[in-house]
Design an enzyme around this catalytic site. Structure first.
Site, short mmCIF file in Angstrom:
data_model
loop_
_atom_site.label_atom_id
_atom_site.label_comp_id
_atom_site.label_asym_id
_atom_site.label_seq_id
_atom_site.Cartn_x
_atom_site.Cartn_y
_atom_site.Cartn_z
N HIS A 35 9.45 4.19 -41.91
CA HIS A 35 10.99 4.62 -41.21
C HIS A 35 10.91 6.00 -40.69
CE1 HIS A 35 15.19 4.71 -40.61
NE2 HIS A 35 15.05 4.38 -39.64
N SER A 54 14.92 -0.28 -39.01
CA SER A 54 16.25 0.57 -39.71
C SER A 54 17.37 -0.50 -40.04
CB SER A 54 16.92 1.80 -38.74
OG SER A 54 17.29 1.18 -37.42
#
Ligand code: CAA
Length: 282
Positions: free
Chosen positions: A140, A119
Site C-alpha cells: 500500500h 486501500s
C-alpha cells in the site's frame, strides 16, 4: 530473486505515482490500463512534472528522460506476461479485481508475486481468486506515491513469509520504508487519516468553519502538511468514501459512518484534483 520488470495495472493517480517511484529506482515498468491512452496520459503527466523539477533544479538534468524511458505504456494485457512482479491498482471493485486476478494468474510465470495497492477491499478475498494465494500480498503506497516514503506491507491470511520478505526488500530497494501491518480495515494510515478527512467534511457540513479555515486550522494547529479537505481532494473523495464505507461495513461501528457531504461530493462527481473540483476548485 531479482526483480527487474514490474507489471503495473492501472494508470490512475496511484498507478502513475507508483510507476514513477519504480522507474526512478531504475526498474523497468510495464504500465497497463484498459486503454493505452490512459497510460500515455499518465506518462505525459510524469514527464511534465519532472520537466518542471528539472527547470527548477530540484532534480539533475536528464532525470525526466531516464524515468520516462523506463515506463512502457500498453493497453495489451498480454504485455504483462514477462513481468517479475505485479503491482495492481485497478478500480476498487471486487468484480473488476476478480476478473483481473483470474486473468493474471493464468498469464504470469508461476513464481511471480501479485501485490495489490487496494486501500478498501479485503486482500484475503482477492488472493482467493488465484491459485497462488500465498504469493498475493498488500503493498500500500501513499499519494503522491513518488514522494511519500511509506509502504504498508500487508499479509492476508494466505500470504507466505517468503512473499513478505520479497515485498519488504523490494520496498526498501526503491527507497521506501516498509511497515508490516496485519490485514484489518484501513490498515494503519487510512484508519487514522481517512476518519480525520471525514470529520473535516462533517465540520464543513455543519457549517462550523469554512473549508479554507478548517484546513488552516489543521495545518497551523496540528502541523499537518495539508489540511484534511485539501488532502481529500488529493486522494479523491471517491477513495476516501470507499475507505469510510469499508471501516463502517467491516466493523459495524457507527463512529466510522461517512459524512453526508462526502457522499454528496461523490454523487456530484466533485472528486477533487482529478475532476477539477472537490472541496476546492482546480
Ligand atoms: N504529484 C507528484 N509529485 C508531487 C505532488 C503530486 N501531486 N505534489 C508534490 N509533489 C512533489 C513535488 O514535485 C516535490 O518533489 P521534488 O522535490 O522532487 O521536486 C515534492 O513533492 C515536494 O513538493 P513541494 O515542496 O512543492 O510541496 P510540499 O512541501 O507542499 O509537499 C506533499 C507536498 C509531499 C504532497 C505534502 O503536502 C504532504 O506530505 N501532504 C500529505 C500527503 C498525504 O497525507 N498523503 C497520504 C494520503 S492517504 C493515501 O494516499 C492512502 C489512501 O489509500 C487513501
Amino acid at each position: 530473486m531479482t526483480i527487474k520488470k514490474i507489471g503495473l495495472l492501472g494508470a490512475g493517480t496511484m498507478g502513475q505515482g507508483i510507476a514513477w517511484a519504480f522507474a526512478a529506482a531504475g526498474k523497468e515498468v510495464i504500465l497497463y490500463d484498459i486503454k493505452q491512452e490512459f497510460c500515455d496520459r499518465a506518462l505525459n503527466a510524469i514527464g511534465k512534472s519532472l520537466e518542471k523539477s528539472e527547470q527548477k533544479g530540484r532534480v539533475p538534468a536528464g532525470t525526466k528522460a531516464a524515468v520516462v524511458s523506463k515506463i512502457i505504456p500498453t493497453g495489451k494485457f498480454e504485455d504483462l506476461a514477462d513481468a517479475d512482479f505485479i503491482v495492481e491498482c485497478v478500480f476498487e471493485n471486487m468484480d473488476v479485481k476478480k476478473d483481473v486476478y483470474t486473468r493474471l494468474d493464468a498469464l504470469l510465470k508461476p513464481e511471480v508475486i501479485i501485490s495489490t495497492n487496494t486501500s478498501s477491499l479485503p486482500i484475503t478475498e482477492i488472493a482467493a481468486f488465484t491459485k497462488r494465494a500465498d504469493k498475493v500480498v498488500g503493498m500500500h503506497f501513499f499519494n503522491p506515491a513518488n514522494v511519500m516514503k511509506l509502504v504498508e506491507v500487508i499479509p492476508c491470511l494466505q500470504t507466505s513469509e517468503a512473499t513478505l520478505d520479497v515485498v519488504t526488500a523490494l520496498s526498501a530497494e526503491i527507497g521506501k520504508t516498509p511497515v508490516r501491518v496485519k490485514e484489518g480495515p484501513g490498515f494503519v494510515v487510512n484508519r487514522i487519516l481517512v476518519p480525520a478527512i471525514n470529520e473535516g467534511s462533517q465540520i464543513l457540513y455543519e457549517n462550523l468553519a469554512t473549508a479554507a479555515d478548517i484546513d488552516t486550522a489543521m495545518k497551523l494547529g496540528a502541523g499537518w502538511p495539508m489540511g484534511p479537505l485539501e488532502l481529500c481532494d488529493l486522494v479523491g473523495a471517491d477513495i476516501a468514501l470507499a475507505v469510510m464505507n469499508t471501516l463502517y461495513g467491516e466493523t459495524g461501528d457507527p463512529k466510522y459512518r461517512p459524512s453526508t457531504l462526502l457522499k454528496q461530493q461523490v454523487r456530484a462527481g466533485w472528486l477533487g484534483r482529478k475532476t477539477g473540483k472537490g472541496f476546492f476548485q482546480y
